[in-house]
Design a protein around this motif. Sequence first.
Motif, PDB file in Angstrom:
ATOM      1  N   ARG B 146      36.908   3.403 -21.325  1.00 34.95           N
ATOM      2  CA  ARG B 146      38.235   2.876 -21.000  1.00 34.95           C
ATOM      3  C   ARG B 146      39.332   3.597 -21.779  1.00 34.95           C
ATOM      4  O   ARG B 146      40.396   3.894 -21.253  1.00 34.95           O
ATOM      5  CB  ARG B 146      38.280   1.377 -21.309  1.00 34.95           C
ATOM      6  N   TYR B 147      39.040   3.876 -23.043  1.00 35.37           N
ATOM      7  CA  TYR B 147      40.070   4.454 -23.892  1.00 35.37           C
ATOM      8  C   TYR B 147      40.240   5.956 -23.662  1.00 35.37           C
ATOM      9  O   TYR B 147      41.332   6.482 -23.762  1.00 35.37           O
ATOM     10  CB  TYR B 147      39.729   4.180 -25.362  1.00 35.37           C
ATOM     11  N   LEU B 148      39.127   6.640 -23.343  1.00 31.68           N
ATOM     12  CA  LEU B 148      39.209   8.100 -23.255  1.00 31.68           C
ATOM     13  C   LEU B 148      39.140   8.630 -21.829  1.00 31.68           C
ATOM     14  O   LEU B 148      39.927   9.490 -21.441  1.00 31.68           O
ATOM     15  CB  LEU B 148      38.074   8.732 -24.077  1.00 31.68           C
ATOM     16  N   VAL B 149      38.181   8.135 -21.036  1.00 38.60           N
ATOM     17  CA  VAL B 149      37.964   8.725 -19.716  1.00 38.60           C
ATOM     18  C   VAL B 149      39.024   8.272 -18.718  1.00 38.60           C
ATOM     19  O   VAL B 149      39.641   9.097 -18.034  1.00 38.60           O
ATOM     20  CB  VAL B 149      36.557   8.381 -19.176  1.00 38.60           C
ATOM     21  N   THR B 150      39.234   6.971 -18.650  1.00 32.62           N
ATOM     22  CA  THR B 150      40.122   6.453 -17.621  1.00 32.62           C
ATOM     23  C   THR B 150      41.518   7.084 -17.650  1.00 32.62           C
ATOM     24  O   THR B 150      41.999   7.534 -16.609  1.00 32.62           O
ATOM     25  CB  THR B 150      40.184   4.918 -17.709  1.00 32.62           C
ATOM     26  N   PRO B 151      42.176   7.171 -18.820  1.00 32.21           N
ATOM     27  CA  PRO B 151      43.499   7.806 -18.817  1.00 32.21           C
ATOM     28  C   PRO B 151      43.456   9.262 -18.354  1.00 32.21           C
ATOM     29  O   PRO B 151      44.369   9.729 -17.664  1.00 32.21           O
ATOM     30  CB  PRO B 151      43.944   7.745 -20.282  1.00 32.21           C
ATOM     31  N   ARG B 152      42.394   9.976 -18.731  1.00 35.50           N
ATOM     32  CA  ARG B 152      42.291  11.390 -18.338  1.00 35.50           C
ATOM     33  C   ARG B 152      42.039  11.529 -16.848  1.00 35.50           C
ATOM     34  O   ARG B 152      42.632  12.377 -16.183  1.00 35.50           O
ATOM     35  CB  ARG B 152      41.189  12.068 -19.154  1.00 35.50           C
ATOM     36  N   LEU B 153      41.170  10.673 -16.346  1.00 41.88           N
ATOM     37  CA  LEU B 153      40.879  10.704 -14.915  1.00 41.88           C
ATOM     38  C   LEU B 153      42.142  10.375 -14.120  1.00 41.88           C
ATOM     39  O   LEU B 153      42.535  11.101 -13.201  1.00 41.88           O
ATOM     40  CB  LEU B 153      39.762   9.701 -14.604  1.00 41.88           C
ATOM     41  N   ALA B 154      42.799   9.284 -14.508  1.00 42.69           N
ATOM     42  CA  ALA B 154      43.981   8.851 -13.765  1.00 42.69           C
ATOM     43  C   ALA B 154      45.061   9.917 -13.801  1.00 42.69           C
ATOM     44  O   ALA B 154      45.655  10.255 -12.767  1.00 42.69           O
ATOM     45  CB  ALA B 154      44.504   7.539 -14.347  1.00 42.69           C
ATOM     46  N   SER B 155      45.306  10.496 -14.989  1.00 40.39           N
ATOM     47  CA  SER B 155      46.418  11.440 -15.058  1.00 40.39           C
ATOM     48  C   SER B 155      46.093  12.725 -14.301  1.00 40.39           C
ATOM     49  O   SER B 155      46.982  13.305 -13.678  1.00 40.39           O
ATOM     50  CB  SER B 155      46.807  11.731 -16.501  1.00 40.39           C
ATOM     51  N   SER B 156      44.825  13.159 -14.306  1.00 38.73           N
ATOM     52  CA  SER B 156      44.580  14.405 -13.567  1.00 38.73           C
ATOM     53  C   SER B 156      44.589  14.161 -12.062  1.00 38.73           C
ATOM     54  O   SER B 156      44.982  15.033 -11.298  1.00 38.73           O
ATOM     55  CB  SER B 156      43.291  15.096 -14.037  1.00 38.73           C
ATOM     56  N   VAL B 157      44.184  12.957 -11.634  1.00 42.21           N
ATOM     57  CA  VAL B 157      44.256  12.659 -10.202  1.00 42.21           C
ATOM     58  C   VAL B 157      45.713  12.590  -9.734  1.00 42.21           C
ATOM     59  O   VAL B 157      46.049  12.970  -8.617  1.00 42.21           O
ATOM     60  CB  VAL B 157      43.507  11.342  -9.890  1.00 42.21           C
ATOM     61  N   ILE B 158      46.591  12.139 -10.612  1.00 39.11           N
ATOM     62  CA  ILE B 158      48.008  12.088 -10.236  1.00 39.11           C
ATOM     63  C   ILE B 158      48.659  13.471 -10.322  1.00 39.11           C
ATOM     64  O   ILE B 158      49.447  13.868  -9.461  1.00 39.11           O
ATOM     65  CB  ILE B 158      48.763  11.091 -11.149  1.00 39.11           C
ATOM     66  N   CYS B 159      48.308  14.206 -11.368  1.00 39.28           N
ATOM     67  CA  CYS B 159      49.015  15.467 -11.618  1.00 39.28           C
ATOM     68  C   CYS B 159      48.597  16.600 -10.688  1.00 39.28           C
ATOM     69  O   CYS B 159      49.423  17.426 -10.317  1.00 39.28           O
ATOM     70  CB  CYS B 159      48.795  15.926 -13.051  1.00 39.28           C
ATOM     71  N   LEU B 160      47.320  16.668 -10.344  1.00 40.17           N
ATOM     72  CA  LEU B 160      46.862  17.822  -9.562  1.00 40.17           C
ATOM     73  C   LEU B 160      47.608  17.970  -8.234  1.00 40.17           C
ATOM     74  O   LEU B 160      48.058  19.067  -7.904  1.00 40.17           O
ATOM     75  CB  LEU B 160      45.353  17.734  -9.361  1.00 40.17           C
ATOM     76  N   PRO B 161      47.755  16.886  -7.438  1.00 33.70           N
ATOM     77  CA  PRO B 161      48.511  17.053  -6.189  1.00 33.70           C
ATOM     78  C   PRO B 161      49.955  17.479  -6.434  1.00 33.70           C
ATOM     79  O   PRO B 161      50.489  18.313  -5.696  1.00 33.70           O
ATOM     80  CB  PRO B 161      48.463  15.664  -5.557  1.00 33.70           C
ATOM     81  N   ILE B 162      50.563  16.938  -7.486  1.00 34.46           N
ATOM     82  CA  ILE B 162      51.955  17.308  -7.758  1.00 34.46           C
ATOM     83  C   ILE B 162      52.032  18.794  -8.122  1.00 34.46           C
ATOM     84  O   ILE B 162      52.868  19.543  -7.602  1.00 34.46           O
ATOM     85  CB  ILE B 162      52.533  16.443  -8.905  1.00 34.46           C
ATOM     86  N   LEU B 163      51.134  19.221  -8.999  1.00 36.98           N
ATOM     87  CA  LEU B 163      51.115  20.635  -9.386  1.00 36.98           C
ATOM     88  C   LEU B 163      50.826  21.521  -8.166  1.00 36.98           C
ATOM     89  O   LEU B 163      51.398  22.606  -8.016  1.00 36.98           O
ATOM     90  CB  LEU B 163      50.053  20.874 -10.461  1.00 36.98           C
ATOM     91  N   THR B 164      49.944  21.041  -7.299  1.00 31.98           N
ATOM     92  CA  THR B 164      49.612  21.820  -6.108  1.00 31.98           C
ATOM     93  C   THR B 164      50.826  21.970  -5.203  1.00 31.98           C
ATOM     94  O   THR B 164      51.121  23.052  -4.694  1.00 31.98           O
ATOM     95  CB  THR B 164      48.465  21.144  -5.342  1.00 31.98           C
TER      96      THR B 164
END
Lengths: 249, 264
Positions: B146-164
């Motif tokens: 919860r503390y490490l994986v979830t924030p990383r997963l959520a932020s990369s799922v949000i950021c990748l489409p925007i960066l793309t």
Amino acid sequence: MSGNGKGKLSIDRIKLSLDNQLILNDISFDLNTNDNTDSITIIGRSGAGKSALLKCILGIYYPFSGSIKFNNQPILKRNKEIFFNKLGMVFQNSALFDSLSVWENVGFKYLYGPNKMPKKNIKKLAEEKLERVGLSIRSANQFPIELSGGMQKRAAIARAIMTEPKILFFDEPTAGLDPITARKINYLIKDLISDSKASALTITHDINTVNTIADRVFLMNEGKFVWIGCRKNIKTSSNEYIKDFLNTE
Amino acid sequence: MKLLIYLIKIIQKLGCKAEYFCVSIGQLLKISLVSLSEALTPPFYAEPFLKQLIFVGFNSLPVVGVTALFTGAALALQIFSGGSRFNAETVVPSIVAIGMTRELGPVLCGLIVAGRLSSSIAAEIGSMKVTEQLDALKSLSVSPIRYLVTPRLASSVICLPILTLISDIIGILGGLVIGITSLQFSLLVYTEYTIKFLEMSDIYSGLIKSVAFGIIISLSGCYFGFTSKGGAAGVGKSTTSAVITASMLILASNYLLTAFMFQK
Ligand SMILES: Nc1ncnc2c1ncn2[C@@H]1O[C@H](COP(=O)(O)OP(=O)(O)O)[C@@H](O)[C@H]1O
Ligand SMILES: [Mg+2]
């Protein structure tokens, strides 16, 4: 609280193997965690399996036989919550979170754990704990990497006592410290456990730690207890392993 | 006889590898499922999430932008020279746009972010593991996932489409700059051709891919972090493994997704 088996951490004949190697072989003991406080130290050579034992209790390693119980029940679900609420642990190399400031480390359990409180209060409480372990308020806003080894150890102790636990685990609290700092840390631990009426389980290979804080002493060798006794009896013991241990110090 | 023993040994080795492979897949699935379930239930940790969002999104912008710019420009030149062999120079704007949005935008973005992010996630979590910080999290009643994986997963799922999306736009602009300056297109014609032949589905399909890449990048970083052992050298190894695995999975899943989305 002090009925039969209540307020007790019982380790019963646990065996653990890691990578097909037997690490713990038939370890049993009880730690009283009720008003009748207890201080056990486990000594032994490095590699004996002392840290592995603590990790079994924390639920990080799983013994393949035997049981670990708190209040007469396995440490699972609700009982796990109760147990961890009463527990504070200081790891061997302090294990402070290096991406967080010292006060955030100390207040971590309130910042991210199940029992929340306002951030301001957490910081204030964290600063109190830092003062209690002999760190200045100035260090609260520093990062762990900016502290010396002894100060990091103090910060780790502050983190462990943040929630005023009744059970304290220390894994080699004086390892890697100079003798003077080690002595101060030993006395700090002694004061903390007597002030807070907590029970302590301490792993060490420092005979001074044993002399300062132990009630009972367990000597571990290759995953087994090979000597069990009171602190007073160590010096007069004729046990081979004990003599060996005292000699190497 | 010797040959037989040799064969048996090989089969044993393969068996071990297969077992290891299955165990790894199992662990990876567990991390994914737990982090998904913890992503959807409180408590949510806003601060680690925001930190990651800035790290992943904002700090990746320069390198993603530069890559897209040069790729779009090179693409325009290549298509122009290829197209001129059969007098089809006018396809440059539309092929650049389609190529960027469907393929190059998401894939390049994915690979670049994989290089930056899977490695840094694996290194961070790996060094937390070997210094017992993960054990410390557990002892403080905080789930490492919860503390490490979830924030990383959520932020990369949000950021990748925007960066793309950003790299799509910059790539097309790169093509446009070359088109106008050295390929004798006028600004008007180039933009008209770009818009005329570009469909929304080209953009969507790229964005869908990038979501998958985001998941691959963060999970492979986390997985190799959690499974690293043996001090600093072990952390180094898992960092490399994380980048290689993420890149391979991105390329393979890119093909699969492409085949799936355009097979009509
Ligand atoms: N995760 C692990 N995987 C395999 N072996 C381990 C692991 N952790 C510890 N060991 C082995 O278990 C033994 C006991 O280790 P440990 O409990 O750390 O000893 P110590 O008494 O010094 O604390 C050592 O031989 C060590 O190599
Ligand atoms: Mg140890």
